[in-house]
Write a protein that holds these residues in place. Structure first.
Motif, mmCIF file in Angstrom:
data_model
loop_
_atom_site.group_PDB
_atom_site.id
_atom_site.type_symbol
_atom_site.label_atom_id
_atom_site.label_comp_id
_atom_site.label_asym_id
_atom_site.label_seq_id
_atom_site.Cartn_x
_atom_site.Cartn_y
_atom_site.Cartn_z
ATOM 1 N N THR A 305 0.572 -1.599 0.273
ATOM 2 C CA THR A 305 -0.629 0.052 -0.039
ATOM 3 C C THR A 305 0.802 1.278 0.383
ATOM 4 N N ASP A 399 -5.398 -3.174 -6.649
ATOM 5 C CA ASP A 399 -4.980 -3.751 -5.572
ATOM 6 C C ASP A 399 -5.826 -5.105 -6.153
ATOM 7 N N GLU A 400 -5.311 -6.439 -5.290
ATOM 8 C CA GLU A 400 -5.925 -7.658 -5.698
ATOM 9 C C GLU A 400 -6.406 -8.121 -6.835
HETATM 10 MG MG MG Z 1 -2.919 -5.164 0.151
#
Ligand code: MG
Ligand code: ADP
Length: 705
Positions: A305, A399-400
């Motif tokens: 992050t 993200d992901e």
């Molecule tokens: Mg993460």
């Protein structure tokens, strides 16, 4: 082209067999038949002894004497049974069909060689419909040969296209090719063939189907595997090269106030060496005039992050906007909070857009976004809608990423009126190297392979539900007494991918038991599942995040991204129902505070061998890369999350689980050839270009993100 000839024309095929070959095996042309490679070989020079026949399902070849032949049963069960003996034991040969003919042609008392797959029936070994021929004393003098075994189906067998039948067609085909030898084009440059000591393409085809020894078979398969992987890599790398030439990237020249102020005032820890290296790689991309398309891999908790945020600051410093999408509302919300915290005092406007953003707020938000008044927009899938348009989006982070489909990710490319943003996709779980090179092969890859300092490996236990309940409660109480928090996670019971009422019931029952064991007011429990309204879910999450509740009971909604450093214990109920990637993800929710952390996997007593392997892997290692490799072995490349839609994993002969070394070599050489000769214009590379053009239309490699 000879190889494009329809299979109907091959001698020995005929209309009904042709029809079946097409329907059952997808074999329409000579080429497809040629590429129907054997999946194994049987060594016909080896003789087995009857007493050494185990439970193996492999066919065996035995030399012995036919002792007796009797007719047994009647009607449809009528069969001819022969007693066959070598000097170690006895077995039965059984025929249901062609009885008369067999009886007439076989001689009791003579020495035969039989070949077939043994079964055990009523405690006796038998072979049904064996191949049988008189022992020929000269047989041993023949050069050794390996007989190819091909995949086939019952319907094909009924048309006498068993492995042997297919092998006959293959012989016929190779004979035709041989007579028109120039038709089998060499696909690899001679230099490459020589330096890798590969057989020629003709030899490879001949040897893969009809090797006379193991060495030939291996050499042929190696070459064909290499070839398959090499052309795949060539295509991927070429597409990547062309994209790089075709798409101009925004140039982020300067590192400015935002970045520097954050680095000086707000960053609470030292970045790890890996984080620094990855940031350099990202900076390098974004300051060149090429568009970045980068995959950031890093284990759970490795600190992706902050790397994402610092990349965003680079965009902002150059007067661009940035966006970050996450697969769930909870995760988007969490990012929203942590980014706000990291951006404290920097005067950056950050907004969040999700499915539950109210209409009026949404309208203002979209206007402000289009006018460039919002600098960072976070969100879920809602952000992908066409109405969401930026003034000047410089960087989009996914993200992901494995939770998003290829098409969804591609939408991030079109979020600007002008120009394509830089793209950074982040993975939750490390991807096995072979998959990273194929499914994500056209992305540049950065890896955070180092954990923030002070992290201890999470201690993982596997316990049984019936016998260890009290022990588990005790462990929970001990952690809670230390002021820590505990997750208890329930799986989805049905394999639908969506929560069902049964899942909720399972969780509810667990909740009741835990409420008795951990009564209010001493203990407080949060419950979170996918059927809740977003605001209820959020409320329960917040209570846990703030430390007002000690236990969080949840279905897998908490799987991705939640960050509660005070949570130190993860209990996974029915752990056998989770895949390795998911277990690893869940475990990664704890141990974020630096101290000791625990994961308890609870299962029933009865476990499948896969289940046992998963529990064993989890208790033995916390290394996400090792776990992803184990997962690949267990489930095969097509079942690893995020790869299903890619459609580029259907290999004819290569195997990503076993052929990693060949793949690496293929990729390296493909890259080298393209580096020296990007348009493949060199005389030496003519075979490659020819082959690429041949198959260009067959496989389209879409953009990965
Ligand atoms: Mg993460
Ligand atoms: P993930 O890679 O799984 O997304 P996060 O970015 O959520 O991981 O980071 C996990 C935790 O580690 C966060 O609390 C974050 O603040 C912390 N963290 C990240 N980098 C470092 C570092 N270099 N040193 C110490 N803590 C760090």
């Amino acid at each position: 082209m000879l190889l494009d000839t329809s299979i109907d024309y091959l001698k020995g095929v005929g209309p009904s067999r042709a029809d079946l070959l097409k329907r059952e095996l997808g074999i329409f042309t000579y080429r497809q038949l040629l590429q129907h490679y054997p999946f194994r070989y049987v060594d016909k020079t080896k003789f087995h002894r009857i007493n050494s026949i185990g439970k193996s399902e492999d066919p065996v070849q035995i030399r012995g004497i036919l002792r007796k032949m009797t007719l047994q049963g009647d009607g449809r069960k009528r069969r001819l049974v022969g007693t066959f003996r070598d000097n170690t034991g006895v077995l039965e040969l059984v025929w249901f069909k062609g009885i008369k003919w067999i009886q007439d042609s076989l001689k009791v008392g003579a020495e035969y060689v039989i070949y077939g797959t043994p079964n055990v029936f009523n405690g006796k070994i038998n072979i049904v419909h064996p191949e049988i021929e008189l022992m020929n004393p000269n047989k041993e003098k023949k050069p050794s040969t390996l007989e190819p075994i091909y995949h086939t189906t019952d319907k094909l067998r009924a048309k006498r296209l068993d492995a042997k039948g297919i092998s006959k067609l293959m012989q016929e085909l190779l004979k035709i090719i041989h007579s028109k030898r120039q038709q089998l084009h060499e696909t690899l440059p001679l230099l490459l063939i020589n330096s890798l000591k590969f057989p020629t393409r003709w030899e490879a085809m001949l040897w893969v189907h009809f090797p006379i020894n193991q060495a030939q078979q291996k050499a042929a398969r190696n070459r064909l595997k290499f070839e398959e992987l090499f052309f795949m890599q060539l295509r991927i790398l070429r597409a990547k090269g062309q994209r790089k030439l075709g798409i101009r990237g925004f140039i982020f020249e300067k590192i400015g106030t935002y970045f520097n102020t954050f680095y000086k005032n707000n960053l609470k820890f030292d970045l790890t060496g890996a984080q620094k290296r990855v940031l350099r790689e990202i900076r390098q991309d974004m300051r060149s005039n090429l568009q970045m398309n980068r995959l950031l891999q890093g284990d759970v908790g490795s600190g992706k992050t902050v790397v994402g945020f610092m990349s965003i600051l680079m965009a902002l410093d150059n007067d661009f906007q940035a966006a970050m999408i996450a697969p769930t509302e909870i995760l988007a919300q969490q990012h929203f909070e942590s980014l706000q915290e990291m951006a404290a005092g920097l005067d950056i406007r950050i907004e969040i857009l999700t499915g539950s953003t109210k209409t009026k707020a949404r309208r203002t938000l979209l206007e402000d976004l289009a006018e460039g008044k919002i600098q960072i927009l976070l969100g879920t899938h809602a952000l992908l809608e066409d109405k969401v348009i930026f003034k000047n989006l410089g960087l989009a982070i996914v993200d992901e990423q494995h939770r998003f489909g290829v098409a969804q990710r591609a939408k991030m490319w079109r979020k600007n009126k002008n120009g394509v943003p830089h793209i950074l996709v982040m993975t939750a779980t490390p991807i096995p190297r072979t998959l990273a090179m194929t499914v994500y092969g056209d992305l540049d890859v950065s890896v955070i392979d180092e954990m923030p300092p002070g992290r201890k490996p999470i201690q993982t236990f596997h316990k049984y539900e019936n016998t260890h309940r009290l022990w588990v409660f005790g462990q929970m109480k001990r952690e809670i007494a230390k002021g820590h928090q505990v997750y208890v996670v329930y799986p989805l019971i049905e394999d639908t991918g969506k929560e069902t009422m049964a899942d909720i019931k399972n969780l509810d029952e667990g909740h009741q038991v835990l409420s008795r064991e951990f009564p209010m007011p001493q203990y407080q429990i949060s419950v979170v599942h996918g059927r809740q309204k977003p605001e209820d879910k959020e409320f329960e999450m917040q209570r846990f995040i703030k430390g007002e509740t000690q236990i969080m009971i949840a279905t897998t909604v908490i799987e991705v991204g939640v960050n509660v450093p005070n949570a130190t214990m993860m209990i996974i109920e029915n752990a056998e129902r989770f895949g390795l990637a998911q277990l690893h993800q869940l475990r990664g929710r704890v141990g974020r505070g630096g101290g000791d952390a625990y994961c308890i996997l609870i299962t029933g007593y009865k476990l499948s061998s896969d289940g046992k392997f998963r529990m064993k892997t989890m208790t033995e290692t916390t290394d996400g890369f090792k776990i992803s490799e184990a997962d690949l072995k267990l489930r095969g490349p097509g079942n690893i999350e995020g790869t299903q839609q890619s459609g580029i994993l259907s290999f004819k002969i290569a195997d990503l689980v076993k052929d990693g070394a060949i793949l690496r070599e293929a990729r390296k050489l493909a890259a080298k050839i393209l580096e020296d000769d990007p348009n493949l214009e060199h005389e030496d590379n003519r075979p490659i270009l020819f082959q690429l053009n041949q198959s260009q239309t067959k496989k389209g490699f879409g953009r990965i993100s």
